[in-house]
Design an enzyme around this catalytic site. Structure first.
Site, PDB file in Angstrom:
ATOM      1  N   LYS A  13    -148.867  77.187 -55.364  1.00 38.50           N
ATOM      2  CA  LYS A  13    -149.806  78.103 -55.629  1.00 38.50           C
ATOM      3  C   LYS A  13    -151.152  77.768 -55.327  1.00 38.50           C
ATOM      4  CE  LYS A  13    -148.970  77.671 -60.038  1.00 38.50           C
ATOM      5  NZ  LYS A  13    -147.936  76.491 -59.795  1.00 38.50           N
ATOM      6  N   ARG A  88    -149.797  82.190 -68.044  1.00 39.06           N
ATOM      7  CA  ARG A  88    -148.806  81.328 -68.042  1.00 39.06           C
ATOM      8  C   ARG A  88    -147.846  81.337 -69.207  1.00 39.06           C
ATOM      9  NH1 ARG A  88    -151.024  76.463 -65.126  1.00 39.06           N
ATOM     10  NH2 ARG A  88    -149.261  75.033 -64.634  1.00 39.06           N
ATOM     11  N   ARG A 127    -148.102  64.462 -54.086  1.00 37.10           N
ATOM     12  CA  ARG A 127    -149.467  65.267 -54.333  1.00 37.10           C
ATOM     13  C   ARG A 127    -150.433  64.372 -54.423  1.00 37.10           C
ATOM     14  NH1 ARG A 127    -150.148  70.539 -57.761  1.00 37.10           N
ATOM     15  NH2 ARG A 127    -149.314  69.541 -59.408  1.00 37.10           N
ATOM     16  N   ARG A 160    -152.287  62.618 -59.910  1.00 37.21           N
ATOM     17  CA  ARG A 160    -152.355  63.020 -61.281  1.00 37.21           C
ATOM     18  C   ARG A 160    -151.355  62.506 -62.259  1.00 37.21           C
ATOM     19  NH1 ARG A 160    -152.631  69.400 -60.266  1.00 37.21           N
ATOM     20  NH2 ARG A 160    -151.690  69.606 -62.361  1.00 37.21           N
ATOM     21  N   ARG A 171    -142.608  69.439 -67.455  1.00 37.99           N
ATOM     22  CA  ARG A 171    -143.538  70.870 -67.038  1.00 37.99           C
ATOM     23  C   ARG A 171    -142.513  71.800 -66.486  1.00 37.99           C
ATOM     24  NH1 ARG A 171    -148.102  68.494 -63.038  1.00 37.99           N
ATOM     25  NH2 ARG A 171    -148.631  70.571 -63.459  1.00 37.99           N
TER      26      ARG A 171
HETATM   27  P1  ADP Z   1    -149.386  74.373 -57.304  1.00 32.82           P
HETATM   28  O1  ADP Z   1    -150.680  74.632 -57.512  1.00 32.82           O
HETATM   29  O2  ADP Z   1    -148.143  75.336 -57.286  1.00 32.82           O
HETATM   30  O3  ADP Z   1    -149.132  73.416 -58.487  1.00 32.82           O
HETATM   31  P2  ADP Z   1    -149.931  72.730 -55.037  1.00 32.82           P
HETATM   32  O4  ADP Z   1    -150.608  73.844 -53.982  1.00 32.82           O
HETATM   33  O5  ADP Z   1    -150.746  71.681 -55.625  1.00 32.82           O
HETATM   34  O6  ADP Z   1    -149.150  73.481 -55.997  1.00 32.82           O
HETATM   35  O7  ADP Z   1    -148.754  71.913 -53.895  1.00 32.82           O
HETATM   36  C1  ADP Z   1    -147.900  70.946 -54.657  1.00 32.82           C
HETATM   37  C2  ADP Z   1    -147.772  69.703 -53.368  1.00 32.82           C
HETATM   38  O8  ADP Z   1    -146.842  70.657 -52.406  1.00 32.82           O
HETATM   39  C3  ADP Z   1    -149.042  69.493 -52.805  1.00 32.82           C
HETATM   40  O9  ADP Z   1    -149.210  68.203 -52.497  1.00 32.82           O
HETATM   41  C4  ADP Z   1    -149.112  70.269 -51.552  1.00 32.82           C
HETATM   42  O10 ADP Z   1    -149.968  69.532 -50.581  1.00 32.82           O
HETATM   43  C5  ADP Z   1    -147.709  70.477 -51.344  1.00 32.82           C
HETATM   44  N1  ADP Z   1    -147.329  71.648 -50.695  1.00 32.82           N
HETATM   45  C6  ADP Z   1    -147.834  72.828 -51.016  1.00 32.82           C
HETATM   46  N2  ADP Z   1    -147.106  73.828 -49.977  1.00 32.82           N
HETATM   47  C7  ADP Z   1    -146.397  73.282 -49.481  1.00 32.82           C
HETATM   48  C8  ADP Z   1    -145.351  73.615 -48.394  1.00 32.82           C
HETATM   49  N3  ADP Z   1    -145.276  75.070 -48.189  1.00 32.82           N
HETATM   50  N4  ADP Z   1    -144.430  72.656 -47.879  1.00 32.82           N
HETATM   51  C9  ADP Z   1    -144.761  71.495 -48.300  1.00 32.82           C
HETATM   52  N5  ADP Z   1    -145.589  71.048 -49.112  1.00 32.82           N
HETATM   53  C10 ADP Z   1    -146.429  71.726 -49.831  1.00 32.82           C
HETATM   54  P1  AMP Z   2    -151.971  73.326 -63.404  1.00 33.92           P
HETATM   55  O1  AMP Z   2    -153.125  72.423 -62.541  1.00 33.92           O
HETATM   56  O2  AMP Z   2    -152.072  74.737 -63.002  1.00 33.92           O
HETATM   57  O3  AMP Z   2    -150.614  72.422 -62.889  1.00 33.92           O
HETATM   58  O4  AMP Z   2    -152.063  72.847 -64.741  1.00 33.92           O
HETATM   59  C1  AMP Z   2    -152.058  71.675 -65.182  1.00 33.92           C
HETATM   60  C2  AMP Z   2    -151.878  71.633 -66.816  1.00 33.92           C
HETATM   61  O5  AMP Z   2    -153.069  72.333 -67.317  1.00 33.92           O
HETATM   62  C3  AMP Z   2    -150.747  72.292 -67.235  1.00 33.92           C
HETATM   63  O6  AMP Z   2    -149.453  71.577 -67.095  1.00 33.92           O
HETATM   64  C4  AMP Z   2    -151.034  72.742 -68.705  1.00 33.92           C
HETATM   65  O7  AMP Z   2    -150.934  72.001 -69.437  1.00 33.92           O
HETATM   66  C5  AMP Z   2    -152.510  72.983 -68.371  1.00 33.92           C
HETATM   67  N1  AMP Z   2    -152.889  74.556 -68.030  1.00 33.92           N
HETATM   68  C6  AMP Z   2    -153.403  75.059 -67.036  1.00 33.92           C
HETATM   69  N2  AMP Z   2    -153.401  76.409 -66.967  1.00 33.92           N
HETATM   70  C7  AMP Z   2    -152.649  76.674 -68.207  1.00 33.92           C
HETATM   71  C8  AMP Z   2    -152.494  77.987 -68.807  1.00 33.92           C
HETATM   72  N3  AMP Z   2    -152.976  79.158 -68.393  1.00 33.92           N
HETATM   73  N4  AMP Z   2    -151.962  77.960 -70.116  1.00 33.92           N
HETATM   74  C9  AMP Z   2    -151.799  76.944 -70.694  1.00 33.92           C
HETATM   75  N5  AMP Z   2    -151.980  75.709 -70.214  1.00 33.92           N
HETATM   76  C10 AMP Z   2    -152.567  75.490 -68.738  1.00 33.92           C
END
Ligand code: ADP
Ligand code: AMP
Length: 214
Positions: A13, A88, A127, A160, A171
Site C-alpha cells: 500500500k 483500518r 522490508r 521495523r 498483525r
Molecule cells: P504496506 O504499506 O502495505 O505495509 P509496503 O509498501 O511497505 O507495504 O511494502 C512492503 C514490502 O514489500 C516493502 O519492503 C516493499 O519494498 C515490498 N514491496 C511492495 N510492493 C511490492 C511488489 N509488488 N513486489 C515485491 N515487493 C514489494
Molecule cells: P502501518 O505503517 O500502516 O503498517 O501501521 C503500523 C502500525 O500503526 C499498525 O500495526 C497499528 O498498530 C498502527 N496504526 C496505523 N494506522 C492505524 C489505524 N488507522 N488504526 C489503528 N492503528 C493504526
C-alpha cells in the site's frame, strides 16, 4: 481525487501510495508514518501508540480518527489525498464517511492490493525503512544501491520492530479480523477495485493507473 489503499500489512500500500502521490501531486497520508514520527519525537501520542504497535495491535480508534480529520484541514488536501493504513476498522470508516458527508464529499476509490498471507511474512521481513526520510525498500525486490543506506537521503536503514516475524503473524490476524471487513463495506458503496499485488511493483502501479483512468 480521494483514494483509500486497502490490503494486508506488507501488501504494498505504502509503495503504491507514494508513487500515486507523486504522479497526481496529492498528499500520501499514512497513519503508520504519523505514529512513527510521533514515536521518534517522543510525543504523548507516540508513547501511547507505541504500546499497541509493538504488539502488532491497532491503536484505539479515538487516537486515530481526530488525527486524520485534523490532517485533512491542511492546504495540500484541497485536491484530494491517498489514505494508506486508514481506515483500518469499520468505526474508523464510518467516522470518515460522516466527516466527508458533512462537507458534501465522498471517497472516490478503495484500491484493494491483494497479496496472499504466504507472501506477507517474506515481504515484511525483507522490508527496510530509512531512519531519516521514511523511504521503504525491500532487500530482494527493491534493494538500495548501497546495502543498508537510503538512496534518497543517505541515512541508515532499519528493520521495523513490528516487521519481525512473530509480530507480523499477529498483525495479519488483526488485519483479517478488523480491517478486511472494509473490503465489503466499500464494496457496498461501489468503490472497491482489486489489483493483484503479487506482481512487480511497476505492474501493480500500471494496473492502478488503468483503474483510475476509467
Ligand atoms: P504496506 O504499506 O502495505 O505495509 P509496503 O509498501 O511497505 O507495504 O511494502 C512492503 C514490502 O514489500 C516493502 O519492503 C516493499 O519494498 C515490498 N514491496 C511492495 N510492493 C511490492 C511488489 N509488488 N513486489 C515485491 N515487493 C514489494
Ligand atoms: P502501518 O505503517 O500502516 O503498517 O501501521 C503500523 C502500525 O500503526 C499498525 O500495526 C497499528 O498498530 C498502527 N496504526 C496505523 N494506522 C492505524 C489505524 N488507522 N488504526 C489503528 N492503528 C493504526
Amino acid at each position: 481525487m480521494k483514494i483509500i489503499m486497502l490490503g494486508a500489512p506488507g501488501a504494498g500500500k505504502g509503495t503504491q501510495a507514494k508513487m500515486l502521490a507523486e504522479k497526481f501531486n496529492i498528499p500520501h497520508i499514512s497513519t503508520g508514518d504519523i505514529f512513527r514520527a510521533n514515536i521518534k519525537e517522543g510525543t504523548e501520542l507516540g508513547k501511547k501508540a507505541k504500546e499497541y504497535m509493538d504488539k502488532g495491535l491497532l491503536v484505539p480508534d479515538e487516537l486515530v480518527v481526530d488525527l486524520v480529520m485534523d490532517r485533512f484541514k491542511a492546504d495540500d488536501c484541497k485536491d484530494g489525498y491517498i489514505l494508506d493504513g486508514f481506515p483500518r476498522t469499520i468505526p474508523q470508516a464510518e467516522a470518515l464517511d460522516k466527516a466527508l458527508a458533512a462537507v458534501g464529499e465522498k471517497m472516490d476509490y478503495a484500491i484493494n492490493v491483494d497479496v496472499p498471507d504466504e507472501n506477507i511474512v517474506n515481504r515484511m521481513s525483507g522490508r527496510r525503512a530509512c531512519v531519516g526520510c521514511g523511504a521503504t525498500y525491500h532487500i530482494k525486490y527493491n534493494p538500495t544501491k548501497v546495502e543498508g543506506i537510503c538512496d534518497k537521503c543517505g541515512k541508515e536503514l532499519i528493520l521495523r520492530d513490528d516487521d519481525k516475524p512473530e509480530t507480523v503473524l499477529n498483525r495479519l490476524k488483526v488485519y483479517h479480523d478488523q480491517t478486511q471487513p472494509l473490503i465489503d463495506y466499500y464494496g457496498k458503496a461501489g468503490i472497491v477495485r482489486d489489483v493483484d499485488g503479487t506482481v512487480d511493483m511497476n505492474d501493480v502501479f500500471n494496473a492502478i493507473l488503468d483503474i483510475l483512468s476509467k
